[in-house]
Design a protein around this motif. Structure first.
Motif, PDB file in Angstrom:
ATOM      1  N   LYS A   1       0.851  -1.186   0.000  1.00 48.55           N
ATOM      2  CA  LYS A   1       0.000   0.000   0.000  1.00 48.55           C
ATOM      3  C   LYS A   1       0.892   1.243   0.000  1.00 48.55           C
ATOM      4  CE  LYS A   1      -3.967  -2.068   2.276  1.00 48.55           C
ATOM      5  NZ  LYS A   1      -4.689  -2.225   3.564  1.00 48.55           N
ATOM      6  N   ALA A   2       0.859   1.979  -1.103  1.00 43.89           N
ATOM      7  CA  ALA A   2       1.758   3.132  -1.233  1.00 43.89           C
ATOM      8  C   ALA A   2       1.148   4.396  -0.630  1.00 43.89           C
ATOM      9  CB  ALA A   2       2.116   3.362  -2.694  1.00 43.89           C
ATOM     10  N   ILE A   3      -0.175   4.559  -0.772  1.00 46.35           N
ATOM     11  CA  ILE A   3      -0.864   5.682  -0.111  1.00 46.35           C
ATOM     12  C   ILE A   3      -2.151   5.173   0.529  1.00 46.35           C
ATOM     13  CG2 ILE A   3       0.108   7.547  -1.511  1.00 46.35           C
ATOM     14  CD1 ILE A   3      -2.521   7.617  -3.120  1.00 46.35           C
TER      15      ILE A   3
ATOM     16  N   GLY B   1       7.221  15.424   1.317  1.00 45.47           N
ATOM     17  CA  GLY B   1       7.483  14.138   1.944  1.00 45.47           C
ATOM     18  C   GLY B   1       8.812  13.610   1.466  1.00 45.47           C
ATOM     19  N   SER B   2       9.403  12.727   2.257  1.00 41.32           N
ATOM     20  CA  SER B   2      10.716  12.212   1.889  1.00 41.32           C
ATOM     21  C   SER B   2      10.571  11.170   0.786  1.00 41.32           C
ATOM     22  CB  SER B   2      11.412  11.650   3.128  1.00 41.32           C
ATOM     23  OG  SER B   2      10.566  10.728   3.741  1.00 41.32           O
ATOM     24  N   ASN B   3      11.721  10.701   0.337  1.00 40.75           N
ATOM     25  CA  ASN B   3      11.821   9.666  -0.675  1.00 40.75           C
ATOM     26  C   ASN B   3      10.962   8.459  -0.292  1.00 40.75           C
ATOM     27  OD1 ASN B   3      12.849   8.426  -2.880  1.00 40.75           O
ATOM     28  ND2 ASN B   3      14.832   7.941  -1.966  1.00 40.75           N
ATOM     29  N   GLY B   4      10.052   8.053  -1.193  1.00 36.92           N
ATOM     30  CA  GLY B   4       9.240   6.866  -0.929  1.00 36.92           C
ATOM     31  C   GLY B   4       7.991   7.110  -0.110  1.00 36.92           C
ATOM     32  N   ALA B   5       7.719   8.355   0.245  1.00 34.70           N
ATOM     33  CA  ALA B   5       6.535   8.654   1.064  1.00 34.70           C
ATOM     34  C   ALA B   5       5.227   8.406   0.312  1.00 34.70           C
ATOM     35  CB  ALA B   5       6.579  10.108   1.551  1.00 34.70           C
ATOM     36  N   GLY B   6       5.287   8.427  -1.014  1.00 35.06           N
ATOM     37  CA  GLY B   6       4.087   8.178  -1.812  1.00 35.06           C
ATOM     38  C   GLY B   6       3.660   9.349  -2.679  1.00 35.06           C
ATOM     39  N   LYS B   7       4.511  10.351  -2.823  1.00 38.56           N
ATOM     40  CA  LYS B   7       4.156  11.563  -3.561  1.00 38.56           C
ATOM     41  C   LYS B   7       3.835  11.274  -5.036  1.00 38.56           C
ATOM     42  CE  LYS B   7       8.094  13.554  -2.649  1.00 38.56           C
ATOM     43  NZ  LYS B   7       8.736  12.389  -1.997  1.00 38.56           N
ATOM     44  N   THR B   8       4.742  10.535  -5.670  1.00 38.81           N
ATOM     45  CA  THR B   8       4.536  10.212  -7.091  1.00 38.81           C
ATOM     46  C   THR B   8       3.268   9.385  -7.279  1.00 38.81           C
ATOM     47  OG1 THR B   8       6.888  10.343  -7.582  1.00 38.81           O
ATOM     48  CG2 THR B   8       5.562   9.008  -9.077  1.00 38.81           C
ATOM     49  N   THR B   9       3.018   8.492  -6.345  1.00 39.18           N
ATOM     50  CA  THR B   9       1.823   7.640  -6.433  1.00 39.18           C
ATOM     51  C   THR B   9       0.545   8.488  -6.381  1.00 39.18           C
ATOM     52  OG1 THR B   9       3.035   5.830  -5.395  1.00 39.18           O
ATOM     53  CG2 THR B   9       0.625   5.673  -5.382  1.00 39.18           C
TER      54      THR B   9
ATOM     55  N   PRO C   1       5.575  14.549 -15.363  1.00 38.86           N
ATOM     56  CA  PRO C   1       6.070  13.435 -14.554  1.00 38.86           C
ATOM     57  C   PRO C   1       7.482  13.658 -14.037  1.00 38.86           C
ATOM     58  CG  PRO C   1       6.098  12.839 -16.866  1.00 38.86           C
ATOM     59  CD  PRO C   1       5.496  14.211 -16.790  1.00 38.86           C
ATOM     60  N   GLU C   2       7.831  12.889 -13.014  1.00 38.50           N
ATOM     61  CA  GLU C   2       9.197  12.866 -12.500  1.00 38.50           C
ATOM     62  C   GLU C   2      10.100  12.358 -13.624  1.00 38.50           C
ATOM     63  OE1 GLU C   2      10.690  11.370  -8.200  1.00 38.50           O
ATOM     64  OE2 GLU C   2       9.809   9.849  -9.474  1.00 38.50           O
ATOM     65  N   GLY C   3      11.263  12.979 -13.791  1.00 35.07           N
ATOM     66  CA  GLY C   3      12.163  12.507 -14.834  1.00 35.07           C
ATOM     67  C   GLY C   3      11.796  13.036 -16.215  1.00 35.07           C
TER      68      GLY C   3
END
Ligand code: ATP
Length: 241
Positions: free
Chosen positions: A20-22, A39-47, A87-89
């Motif tokens: 569960k990402a978010i 939020g930090s790396n992996g917090a779920g922002k991109t999701t 998107p990111e990237g």
């Protein structure tokens, strides 16, 4: 109406298989504002952004854009409603020219004059893109590709832009330049923006309202003015001193 949010998430949950990402994410973006999710790396922002733009279907919850339910709708449909995702990237089309990348952003539009004016606007925001207009986008530096990705989103003349970590991989100087333009896009064009960032200082200075995400949950929200004053959030949630 004035009070109706442009975007509203209610109890949204998204997962990758068993992960569960978010979870239980509820947030609002009001007309004309810049909202940010920190939020930090992996917090779920991109999701969160991928779920809004239809790339990921949520397991639970609902998403409304301009009063319309867009939960789990097709990404192409969501773009057509006036929601653009950077998107990111970056993900520019490397083998197309800078100009053709910009025109790709405008592919749903019929107002040729408006498209021409917006092209002029993005060239004024980022003069380097005018200089490189006929070159392949793949030859641009990382910072220039970020400028192009943001510009391509503007070319769709959206009501809302989702911006995923515009500072990623950029020097502090270039990050500052990009954020200045993001604020100008918001002020001058009235475009509502939802920005996700690890760079809390830049995002808090540029934005009106902020949410702090930790392990897929929103743990705090407030005006950025008030969030800037809270030293503890910077230390505990955002890894800043
Ligand atoms: P980043 O700054 O790295 O992009 P983020 O806050 O945007 O971080 P997400 O990319 O949304 O975080 O990731 C949230 C969680 O989901 C993380 O635990 C991540 O490992 C996991 N995750 C992301 N993408 C996938 C995937 N395709 N498959 C499995 N797990 C994923």
């Amino acid at each position: 109406s004035e009070d109706q949010p442009v975007l509203q998430l209610l109890n949204v949950e998204s997962a990758y298989g068993p992960i569960k990402a978010i979870r239980g994410v509820s947030l609002k973006v009001r007309p004309g504002e810049i909202a940010t999710v920190l939020g930090s790396n992996g917090a779920g922002k991109t999701t969160i952004l991928k779920t809004i733009s239809g790339i990921i279907d949520p397991r639970k919850g609902s998403i409304e854009f301009k009063g319309q339910n867009i939960t789990a709708k097709d990404p192409a449909f969501i773009v057509q409603q006036g929601l653009s995702h950077v998107p990111e990237g970056r993900e520019v089309f490397p083998l197309l020219s800078v100009k053709d990348n910009l025109l790709m952003g405008a592919y749903t539009r019929k107002d040729r004059d408006g498209v021409g004016r917006d092209m002029e606007t993005v060239f004024n925001y980022f003069p380097i893109l005018r200089e490189r207009a006929t070159q392949d986008a793949g030859l641009l530096s990382g910072g220039q590709q970020q400028m192009l990705a943001i510009s391509r989103a503007i070319m769709a003349a959206p009501a809302l832009i989702l911006l995923d970590e515009p500072s990623l991989g950029l020097s502090p100087k270039l990050t500052k330049e990009i954020f200045e333009i993001v604020v100008r896009i918001n002020r001058e064009r009235g475009t509502t923006i939802l920005l996700v960032e690890q760079n809390a200082n830049m995002a808090l200075n540029a934005s009106d309202y902020g949410y702090v995400l930790e392990n897929g949950r929103i743990v705090m929200e407030d005006t950025c003015e008030r969030l800037r004053e809270k030293d503890d959030i910077k230390e505990f949630y955002l890894g800043l001193k």
